[in-house]
Design a protein around this motif. Structure first.
Motif, short mmCIF file in Angstrom:
data_model
loop_
_atom_site.label_atom_id
_atom_site.label_comp_id
_atom_site.label_asym_id
_atom_site.label_seq_id
_atom_site.Cartn_x
_atom_site.Cartn_y
_atom_site.Cartn_z
N UNK A 64 -57.33 -24.15 -101.50
CA UNK A 64 -55.87 -24.14 -101.44
C UNK A 64 -55.27 -24.87 -102.65
N UNK A 65 -55.87 -26.03 -102.92
CA UNK A 65 -55.33 -26.83 -104.03
C UNK A 65 -55.42 -26.10 -105.38
N UNK A 66 -56.46 -25.32 -105.50
CA UNK A 66 -56.64 -24.64 -106.77
C UNK A 66 -56.02 -23.25 -106.81
N UNK A 67 -55.46 -22.88 -105.71
CA UNK A 67 -54.93 -21.52 -105.63
C UNK A 67 -53.80 -21.32 -106.63
N UNK A 68 -53.80 -20.16 -107.20
CA UNK A 68 -52.78 -19.92 -108.24
C UNK A 68 -51.38 -19.88 -107.65
N UNK A 69 -51.31 -19.57 -106.34
CA UNK A 69 -50.00 -19.51 -105.71
C UNK A 69 -49.51 -20.88 -105.22
N UNK A 70 -50.32 -21.88 -105.50
CA UNK A 70 -49.99 -23.16 -104.88
C UNK A 70 -48.59 -23.67 -105.23
N UNK A 71 -48.22 -23.67 -106.51
CA UNK A 71 -46.87 -24.17 -106.83
C UNK A 71 -45.80 -23.41 -106.05
N UNK A 72 -46.00 -22.13 -105.92
CA UNK A 72 -45.03 -21.34 -105.16
C UNK A 72 -45.00 -21.79 -103.72
N UNK A 73 -46.20 -21.92 -103.16
CA UNK A 73 -46.29 -22.38 -101.78
C UNK A 73 -45.59 -23.72 -101.62
N UNK A 74 -45.86 -24.59 -102.59
CA UNK A 74 -45.30 -25.94 -102.50
C UNK A 74 -43.77 -25.88 -102.44
#
Length: 362
Positions: A64-74
């Motif tokens: 999850x932390x490395x997921x490319x969508x993480x900033x979006x998720x955040x």
DNA sequence: CGGCATGATTTGAA
DNA sequence: TTCAAATCATGCCG
């Protein structure tokens, strides 16, 4: 361990987000992609994730932390948070000291269960003894120490349990704080929230503590009532004690009223209290008087006994000793078979006024 | 279990 | 307060 993880996750969820939001990138993706995702499915996944091993969860977190969508998720999470925080705010911020727990604390302190070492305990025991007193005859030393021992036992259990709770609480708090700190990398968590979480945990634990305090209070109450009731319970004196008392009684038949000093002496010899000696003489006098015939045999027995004792004593002590025991054998001996009554009695001897009173003859 | 023995408590008098 | 007397409540034995 698994349970604890689940609990932690559950508590963390109180911060405003369900665990599924964080723990499972797949579900997040699905949610983002298909908002209409069946709620049952999501729940299913949430349930499944709590069954995973720690390693698996760790791997997912990492993913999850490395997921490319993480900033979006955040940022989405931040948005959601904006909304939820509004509804959460002000729900339970103030935390006044619980009056119930204060009451229990006070009682435990008064009973000497909590508070400073030994001193408190004996003070409470003394207080209990004082409460037990009031009626004639309450210096019960035996029950007293018994009570104290039991109280000490309760006290010890209470403290060890309390310590366990406190340790568990701080361990748990640390755990949660670490978890939240770690989660804050993935989702927005303010220090204030962590603080609130800690407060929630403390509240939970203090309610558990209250149960402990409550049951301790109950135990003390039960102990106390037993202690008070014990005064009423009757236990026969041992043979030796009865013998000593009877000996005194029959050798003082003409005036079977032991002085305070004599009572103390007898009490010591018989390992009973002074008031028990008083009770015994009170009962004995009245029962003897009511039915002298019945006690005749006993009277003879003790008269002989004391006579023999006295004889052996006087034989040992050379004649130089004058008969220093005025009440004695002779009186006891005279009683045998006679219509022995103690109709003349010294009253109010304590005041020094030797008033004679005529009792009814029996 | 019943009944007596016995220690404790209550009551009232002095 | 102490004591007698009555009474209570439990212990103990047959």
């Amino acid at each position: 361990m698994d349970d604890q993880t689940r609990m932690l996750a559950g508590l963390a969820g109180l911060g405003g987000l369900s665990q599924g939001d964080v723990g499972d990138p797949d579900s997040v993706r699905k949610q983002l992609g298909q908002p209409q995702q069946d709620i049952g499915d999501i729940l299913q996944q949430i349930m499944a994730i709590t069954d995973e091993s720690l390693d698996e969860a760790q791997a997912r977190k990492h993913a999850l932390n490395c997921h490319r969508m993480k900033p979006a998720l955040f940022s989405v999470l931040c948005e959601i948070k904006e909304k939820t925080v509004l509804s959460i705010r002000g729900i339970q911020d103030e935390d006044p000291p619980d009056p119930q727990i204060m009451r229990l604390d006070n009682m435990l302190l008064a009973e000497g269960v909590s508070g400073p070492e030994k001193g408190g305990g004996s003070a409470a025991a003394a207080a209990a003894a004082a409460a037990a007193g009031g009626s004639p005859g309450a210096d019960g030393g035996i029950e007293h120490s018994d009570y104290r021992a039991k109280l000490a036992q309760i006290r010890q259990i209470y403290h060890s349990e309390l310590e366990k709770y406190e340790q568990a609480c701080s361990e748990f708090t640390n755990h949660v704080m670490n978890l939240l700190r770690e989660q804050s990398r993935t989702r927005p968590i303010s220090p204030k929230e962590i603080e609130r979480m800690v407060a929630i945990i403390h509240r939970k634990f203090s309610s558990i503590q209250m149960q402990l305090k409550q049951s301790t209070c109950e135990a003390v109450m039960i102990l106390r009532s037993r202690f008070l009731d014990a005064r009423r319970k009757r236990r026969n004196f041992n043979k030796q004690a009865t013998e000593v008392l009877n000996e005194y009684f029959y050798s003082h038949l003409s005036n079977p009223y032991p002085s305070e000093e004599a009572k103390e002496e007898l009490a010591k010899k018989c390992a009973i209290t002074v008031s028990q000696v008083s009770n015994w003489f009170g009962n004995k006098r009245i029962r003897y008087k009511k039915n002298i015939g019945k006690f005749q045999e006993e009277a003879n027995l003790y008269a002989v006994k004391t006579a023999v004792d006295a004889a052996s004593v006087s034989a040992q002590a050379s004649q130089a000793n004058s008969p220093a025991t005025p009440n004695s054998v002779r009186l006891g001996g005279l009683c045998i078979g006679g219509r022995m009554t103690f109709n003349l009695r010294l009253s109010r001897a304590r005041t020094g006024v030797v008033a004679m009173r005529q009792d009814s003859s029996y």
